[in-house]
Motif scaffolding. Structure first.
Motif, PDB file in Angstrom:
ATOM      1  N   VAL A  36       8.994  -0.025  14.491  1.00 48.09           N
ATOM      2  CA  VAL A  36       9.823   0.734  13.150  1.00 48.09           C
ATOM      3  C   VAL A  36      11.019  -0.020  12.893  1.00 48.09           C
ATOM      4  O   VAL A  36      11.764  -0.268  13.694  1.00 48.09           O
ATOM      5  N   PHE A  37      11.004  -0.508  11.621  1.00 44.58           N
ATOM      6  CA  PHE A  37      12.161  -0.963  11.057  1.00 44.58           C
ATOM      7  C   PHE A  37      13.421   0.030  10.627  1.00 44.58           C
ATOM      8  O   PHE A  37      13.133   0.935  10.187  1.00 44.58           O
ATOM      9  N   HIS A  38      14.607  -0.360  11.522  1.00 45.06           N
ATOM     10  CA  HIS A  38      15.803   0.387  11.121  1.00 45.06           C
ATOM     11  C   HIS A  38      16.111   0.228   9.718  1.00 45.06           C
ATOM     12  O   HIS A  38      15.773  -0.953   9.093  1.00 45.06           O
ATOM     13  N   LEU A  39      16.930   1.122   9.114  1.00 41.90           N
ATOM     14  CA  LEU A  39      17.249   0.890   7.801  1.00 41.90           C
ATOM     15  C   LEU A  39      18.163  -0.374   7.891  1.00 41.90           C
ATOM     16  O   LEU A  39      19.028  -0.693   8.574  1.00 41.90           O
ATOM     17  N   GLY A  53      -4.327  -2.368   5.974  1.00 43.43           N
ATOM     18  CA  GLY A  53      -3.668  -1.274   6.577  1.00 43.43           C
ATOM     19  C   GLY A  53      -2.576  -0.868   5.444  1.00 43.43           C
ATOM     20  O   GLY A  53      -2.675  -0.886   4.471  1.00 43.43           O
ATOM     21  N   ALA A  54      -1.489  -0.119   5.974  1.00 44.32           N
ATOM     22  CA  ALA A  54      -0.662   0.560   5.204  1.00 44.32           C
ATOM     23  C   ALA A  54       0.484   0.704   5.934  1.00 44.32           C
ATOM     24  O   ALA A  54       0.941   0.798   6.972  1.00 44.32           O
ATOM     25  N   GLN A  55       1.900   0.416   5.196  1.00 43.18           N
ATOM     26  CA  GLN A  55       3.222   0.710   5.686  1.00 43.18           C
ATOM     27  C   GLN A  55       4.022   1.535   4.585  1.00 43.18           C
ATOM     28  O   GLN A  55       3.719   1.649   3.347  1.00 43.18           O
ATOM     29  N   ARG A  56       4.532   2.702   5.311  1.00 41.11           N
ATOM     30  CA  ARG A  56       5.336   3.508   4.318  1.00 41.11           C
ATOM     31  C   ARG A  56       6.813   3.114   4.810  1.00 41.11           C
ATOM     32  O   ARG A  56       7.195   2.800   5.850  1.00 41.11           O
ATOM     33  N   PHE A  57       7.697   3.306   3.755  1.00 41.11           N
ATOM     34  CA  PHE A  57       9.130   3.035   3.970  1.00 41.11           C
ATOM     35  C   PHE A  57      10.043   4.107   2.877  1.00 41.11           C
ATOM     36  O   PHE A  57       9.483   4.410   1.923  1.00 41.11           O
ATOM     37  N   HIS A  58      11.292   3.905   3.336  1.00 49.10           N
ATOM     38  CA  HIS A  58      12.213   4.548   2.124  1.00 49.10           C
ATOM     39  C   HIS A  58      13.000   3.457   1.427  1.00 49.10           C
ATOM     40  O   HIS A  58      13.497   2.660   2.345  1.00 49.10           O
ATOM     41  N   CYS A  59      13.202   3.753   0.305  1.00 49.26           N
ATOM     42  CA  CYS A  59      14.019   2.750  -0.565  1.00 49.26           C
ATOM     43  C   CYS A  59      14.510   3.396  -1.846  1.00 49.26           C
ATOM     44  O   CYS A  59      13.475   4.129  -2.521  1.00 49.26           O
ATOM     45  N   ARG A  60      15.719   3.220  -2.282  1.00 48.80           N
ATOM     46  CA  ARG A  60      16.244   3.663  -3.570  1.00 48.80           C
ATOM     47  C   ARG A  60      15.945   5.346  -3.551  1.00 48.80           C
ATOM     48  O   ARG A  60      15.696   5.911  -4.833  1.00 48.80           O
ATOM     49  N   GLY A  61      16.222   6.024  -2.623  1.00 53.22           N
ATOM     50  CA  GLY A  61      16.192   7.353  -2.840  1.00 53.22           C
ATOM     51  C   GLY A  61      14.732   8.148  -2.529  1.00 53.22           C
ATOM     52  O   GLY A  61      14.522   9.453  -2.868  1.00 53.22           O
ATOM     53  N   GLY A  62      13.749   7.248  -2.157  1.00 50.02           N
ATOM     54  CA  GLY A  62      12.360   7.848  -2.416  1.00 50.02           C
ATOM     55  C   GLY A  62      11.453   7.096  -1.188  1.00 50.02           C
ATOM     56  O   GLY A  62      11.696   6.191  -0.652  1.00 50.02           O
ATOM     57  N   GLY A  63      10.368   8.103  -0.907  1.00 56.82           N
ATOM     58  CA  GLY A  63       9.587   7.361  -0.115  1.00 56.82           C
ATOM     59  C   GLY A  63       8.343   6.811  -0.797  1.00 56.82           C
ATOM     60  O   GLY A  63       7.850   7.260  -1.833  1.00 56.82           O
ATOM     61  N   HIS A  64       7.657   5.698  -0.121  1.00 55.15           N
ATOM     62  CA  HIS A  64       6.900   4.845  -0.801  1.00 55.15           C
ATOM     63  C   HIS A  64       5.682   4.331   0.256  1.00 55.15           C
ATOM     64  O   HIS A  64       6.313   4.134   1.430  1.00 55.15           O
ATOM     65  N   THR A  65       4.634   4.022  -0.072  1.00 57.61           N
ATOM     66  CA  THR A  65       3.491   3.458   0.873  1.00 57.61           C
ATOM     67  C   THR A  65       2.968   2.149   0.091  1.00 57.61           C
ATOM     68  O   THR A  65       2.496   2.508  -1.029  1.00 57.61           O
TER      69      THR A  65
END
Length: 297
Positions: A36-39, A53-65
């Motif tokens: 798990v990548f820390h911010l 596969g798939a990676q989910r992350f948060h960036c610029r105020g939103g969640g993305h996959t």
């Protein structure tokens, strides 16, 4: 270690990292299940192609996959985290390209008229850019010839900016990067530049030549010479450079030299690289080609 010789963790994670010793260019090929990548953020543009596969992350105020075939695009200093979005994890290739490298490429294309790009969308579904990035990554980590690396870097940066950059800087995107008409060489100038570059390649193909050396010989920018050479000779300078080495290797093999000697004497960095390109170009292995003349006459 896993079967690819890469570091592993108990979760089956592995990663292989590459860094250019001379300029801010880095690349990683990795598979993560448990990591798990820390911010965090980077001081470079970061572009990642999700291979499976798939990676989910948060960036610029939103969640993305990002799922298979998609691209993650981060501006310098964009905070983001990340983790697997599927039980089997995800595999991806990521490249970190310093702003000065992007600036150098854009200045060469536009004559210094392009602002540094910004990317509004952290996830991009763009097969053309994905293809350009997938071609760039192995050229970086695999020790490709300098001409190959520069051509693929230019192609990737151009695809990034032309297809996905926003206009938040307030500067218009130059025509060279928007897909419109370009300010290129004239017909005679294009022919002269291409001939000058070919003459240099013909004379010094056994050594690694840089894109800047070719540009200096042509008397134009690296981008202009690439377009001129391709227009005149039907292939980029890197392909012609490799072809000259392969032709010498064929002559050496026909004269009875071993594949290892032919690779070394014609300028290939290693025998595996030589073998791969020989087969791709001629449809036969170097060994089979060399044996073809045995006992003839």
């Amino acid at each position: 270690m896993n079967q690819q010789g890469l570091p592993t963790t108990p979760g089956g994670d592995w990663a292989r990292y590459w860094r250019d010793p001379d300029r801010p260019l880095e690349a990683m090929h990795a598979h993560f299940v448990r990591h798990v990548f820390h911010l965090h953020s980077h001081d470079a543009y970061s572009f990642a192609v999700t291979e499976s596969g798939a990676q989910r992350f948060h960036c610029r105020g939103g969640g993305h996959t990002s799922t298979t075939g998609m691209i993650m695009a981060f501006n310098p200093d964009d905070p983001h985290d990340g983790e697997a979005a599927e039980e089997l994890g995800f595999t991806y290739r990521i490249m970190h390209i310093g702003p000065e490298v992007v600036r150098d490429v854009l200045d060469d294309i536009t004559g210094g008229r392009a602002a540094l790009p910004l990317f509004d969308r952290p996830v991009v579904d763009d097969p053309v850019l994905a293809c350009a990035l997938r071609r760039l990554h192995p050229a970086l980590v695999g020790g490709a010839d300098p001409l190959v690396r520069e051509e693929r870097l230019t192609a990737a940066v151009t695809a990034m900016v032309r297809r996905n950059a926003s206009n938040r800087t307030g500067s218009a995107v130059p025509r060279e990067l928007s897909g419109g008409p370009t300010r290129g060489l004239s017909g005679s100038g294009r022919l002269l530049a291409a001939r000058r570059v070919r003459a240099l390649l013909d004379e010094e193909y056994e050594r690694d030549l840089t894109a800047q050396e070719l540009a200096d010989a042509a008397g134009c920018s690296r981008f202009a010479l690439y377009r001129a050479f391709r227009a005149v000779y039907g292939m980029p300078p890197s392909d012609y450079h490799r072809l000259l080495r392969l032709r010498k290797a064929r002559r050496l093999l026909a004269a009875g030299r071993s594949a290892a000697d032919a690779a070394a004497l014609s300028g290939f960095a290693d025998q595996a690289h030589f073998h791969r390109w020989f087969v791709r170009s001629f449809g036969v292995t170097p060994g089979a080609f060399g044996r073809a003349g045995a006992g003839a006459g």
